[in-house]
Design an enzyme around this catalytic site. Structure first.
Site, PDB file in Angstrom:
ATOM      1  CG  HIS A 190      24.454 -12.428  12.930  1.00 24.42           C
ATOM      2  ND1 HIS A 190      23.882 -12.773  13.922  1.00 24.42           N
ATOM      3  CD2 HIS A 190      22.753 -12.294  11.910  1.00 24.42           C
ATOM      4  CE1 HIS A 190      23.010 -13.669  13.479  1.00 24.42           C
ATOM      5  NE2 HIS A 190      22.492 -12.495  12.520  1.00 24.42           N
ATOM      6  CG  ASP A 214      26.036 -11.511  17.702  1.00 18.73           C
ATOM      7  OD1 ASP A 214      25.482 -12.250  16.133  1.00 18.73           O
ATOM      8  OD2 ASP A 214      26.470 -12.243  18.258  1.00 18.73           O
ATOM      9  CG  HIS A 243      28.803 -15.582  15.788  1.00 21.61           C
ATOM     10  ND1 HIS A 243      28.390 -15.570  14.479  1.00 21.61           N
ATOM     11  CD2 HIS A 243      27.658 -14.149  16.362  1.00 21.61           C
ATOM     12  CE1 HIS A 243      26.814 -15.222  14.139  1.00 21.61           C
ATOM     13  NE2 HIS A 243      26.854 -14.300  14.856  1.00 21.61           N
ATOM     14  N   GLY A 251      18.897 -10.498  18.490  1.00 17.40           N
ATOM     15  CA  GLY A 251      18.495  -9.056  19.761  1.00 17.40           C
ATOM     16  C   GLY A 251      19.218  -9.171  20.937  1.00 17.40           C
ATOM     17  CG  PHE A 252      18.747  -9.161  23.962  1.00 16.91           C
ATOM     18  CD1 PHE A 252      17.965  -8.011  24.306  1.00 16.91           C
ATOM     19  CD2 PHE A 252      16.952  -9.120  22.797  1.00 16.91           C
ATOM     20  CE1 PHE A 252      17.966  -6.387  24.241  1.00 16.91           C
ATOM     21  CE2 PHE A 252      16.323  -7.970  22.857  1.00 16.91           C
ATOM     22  CZ  PHE A 252      16.836  -6.813  23.352  1.00 16.91           C
ATOM     23  N   GLY A 253      21.885 -12.312  24.155  1.00 18.34           N
ATOM     24  CA  GLY A 253      22.465 -13.459  23.901  1.00 18.34           C
ATOM     25  C   GLY A 253      21.628 -13.915  25.165  1.00 18.34           C
ATOM     26  N   GLY A 254      21.773 -14.764  25.566  1.00 18.32           N
ATOM     27  CA  GLY A 254      21.214 -15.848  26.539  1.00 18.32           C
ATOM     28  C   GLY A 254      19.949 -15.438  26.427  1.00 18.32           C
ATOM     29  CB  SER A 281      25.569 -17.299  27.875  1.00 22.38           C
ATOM     30  OG  SER A 281      24.289 -17.691  26.526  1.00 22.38           O
ATOM     31  CG  MET A 286      18.430 -15.889  13.837  1.00 22.95           C
ATOM     32  SD  MET A 286      20.247 -15.532  14.004  1.00 22.95           S
ATOM     33  CE  MET A 286      19.720 -15.386  15.770  1.00 22.95           C
ATOM     34  CG  ASP A 309      23.617 -16.774  16.245  1.00 24.24           C
ATOM     35  OD1 ASP A 309      23.855 -16.793  17.733  1.00 24.24           O
ATOM     36  OD2 ASP A 309      23.819 -15.893  15.740  1.00 24.24           O
ATOM     37  N   GLY A 310      22.347 -19.233  18.851  1.00 19.04           N
ATOM     38  CA  GLY A 310      21.477 -18.743  19.946  1.00 19.04           C
ATOM     39  C   GLY A 310      20.659 -19.819  21.032  1.00 19.04           C
ATOM     40  N   GLY A 311      21.680 -19.552  22.057  1.00 24.68           N
ATOM     41  CA  GLY A 311      21.294 -20.927  22.435  1.00 24.68           C
ATOM     42  C   GLY A 311      21.561 -22.125  22.702  1.00 24.68           C
ATOM     43  CB  SER A 367      28.849 -14.940  20.031  1.00 24.27           C
ATOM     44  OG  SER A 367      28.588 -13.940  20.247  1.00 24.27           O
ATOM     45  CG  MET A 404      22.356  -6.918  17.111  1.00 28.10           C
ATOM     46  SD  MET A 404      22.174  -6.954  18.870  1.00 28.10           S
ATOM     47  CE  MET A 404      22.476  -9.273  18.596  1.00 28.10           C
ATOM     48  CG  MET A 423      20.706  -9.473  13.612  1.00 27.51           C
ATOM     49  SD  MET A 423      21.649 -10.086  15.985  1.00 27.51           S
ATOM     50  CE  MET A 423      23.236 -10.228  15.456  1.00 27.51           C
TER      51      MET A 423
HETATM   52  C1  DX5 Z   1      21.346 -12.939  18.640  1.00 29.91           C
HETATM   53  C2  DX5 Z   1      22.835 -13.542  18.489  1.00 29.91           C
HETATM   54  C3  DX5 Z   1      24.016 -14.187  19.286  1.00 29.91           C
HETATM   55  C4  DX5 Z   1      23.947 -13.701  19.890  1.00 29.91           C
HETATM   56  C5  DX5 Z   1      24.224 -15.846  21.155  1.00 29.91           C
HETATM   57  O1  DX5 Z   1      21.059 -12.245  18.617  1.00 29.91           O
HETATM   58  O2  DX5 Z   1      23.110 -13.353  17.094  1.00 29.91           O
HETATM   59  O3  DX5 Z   1      25.570 -14.699  18.724  1.00 29.91           O
HETATM   60  O4  DX5 Z   1      25.744 -13.755  20.292  1.00 29.91           O
HETATM   61  O5  DX5 Z   1      24.103 -16.406  22.563  1.00 29.91           O
HETATM   62  P1  DX5 Z   1      23.805 -16.692  23.525  1.00 29.91           P
HETATM   63  O6  DX5 Z   1      25.043 -17.973  22.691  1.00 29.91           O
HETATM   64  O7  DX5 Z   1      24.380 -16.454  24.373  1.00 29.91           O
HETATM   65  O8  DX5 Z   1      22.555 -17.230  22.939  1.00 29.91           O
HETATM   66 ZN    ZN Z   2      25.001 -14.123  16.029  1.00 28.09          ZN
END
Ligand code: DX5
Ligand code: ZN
Length: 221
Positions: free
Chosen positions: A70, A39, A37, A146-149, A203, A141, A180-182, A12, A41, A72
């Site tokens: 993706h 994102d 990927h 909404g956020f990375g990390g 991340s 999900m 997707d996520g973490g 991502s 938003m 959002m």
């Molecule tokens: C979150 C995004 C993800 C995000 C993942 O809303 O859809 O794609 O970039 O980031 P990490 O891998 O850091 O959780």
């Molecule tokens: Zn995503």
């Protein structure tokens, strides 16, 4: 449980350095990654704003691998053609953002893109019973979007297994399951075992000292 021999890895770019976007794209191009990927938003469906068409077009001009977009955003149905024209190959909308989800997924396919449906961590997967035949991808999900990390939600494993089961029972054997996520090297193996076929990682790739190696590690996990 049918597991694809080769799990796809989709870094991502949300976690990349946007001041050096070309380098991030080049890195993914030469790495073992399978997809980009992206994102998108809108600050309404999720409490964050990321990027839109000009950035996607810039990535598309340089990318040598498919763009997995993706969305959002609210009312994604208004922008399907614009995302096609920006270069999307896979277009994923959120169940929670679509009133006429069947119509929207069909419209994505009519534009010759792969149709994806994303589920927030609270959303029931039951609609897969009806939608499996018109889907190419299901995005589970593993954080609130909404956020990375953010921290990975462990209930995801069971949700992936359930999605796999529902797809198999309802004519969606070939639908890819994406998570997707973490996602990182520490949970990648277990996610694959649960049935995830596309690993999205932001991340854990771009925050790594060597993103190229981090992508390789996700493949090998
Ligand atoms: C979150 C995004 C993800 C995000 C993942 O809303 O859809 O794609 O970039 O980031 P990490 O891998 O850091 O959780
Ligand atoms: Zn995503």
């Amino acid at each position: 449980m049918a597991q694809h021999a080769h799990t796809l890895v989709a870094p991502s770019l949300l976690s990349a350095d946007f001041g050096a976007l070309n380098q991030a794209v080049d890195l993914v191009n030469v790495s073992q990654a399978d997809w980009f990927h992206l994102d998108v938003m809108d600050g309404r469906f999720v409490p964050n704003i990321s990027f839109g068409f000009p950035i996607i077009k810039a990535i598309q001009a340089r990318a040598t691998k498919p763009l997995d977009v993706h969305l959002m955003i609210e009312h994604p149905e208004l922008y399907l053609r614009a995302f096609k024209e920006a270069g999307a190959n896979v277009l994923t909308v959120h169940l929670e953002a679509c009133t006429h989800v069947h119509r929207t997924l069909s419209a994505i396919r009519d534009l010759d893109m792969k149709a994806g449906l994303a589920f927030n961590p609270h959303s029931s997967l039951d609609v897969l019973q009806d939608l499996a035949p018109i889907l190419d991808l299901v995005l589970i999900m593993s954080v609130n979007p909404g956020f990375g990390g953010q921290r990975f939600i462990p209930a995801t494993y069971r949700r992936i297994e359930r999605a796999r089961r529902l797809l198999h029972q309802n004519g969606g054997e070939d639908v890819l399951i994406e998570v997707d996520g973490g996602v990182s090297v520490s949970n990648a193996a277990e996610l694959k075992k649960a049935g995830a076929q596309v690993l999205v990682a932001g991340s854990s790739v771009f925050g790594a000292s060597d993103p190229y190696e981090a992508i390789k590690d996700l493949h090998q996990a």
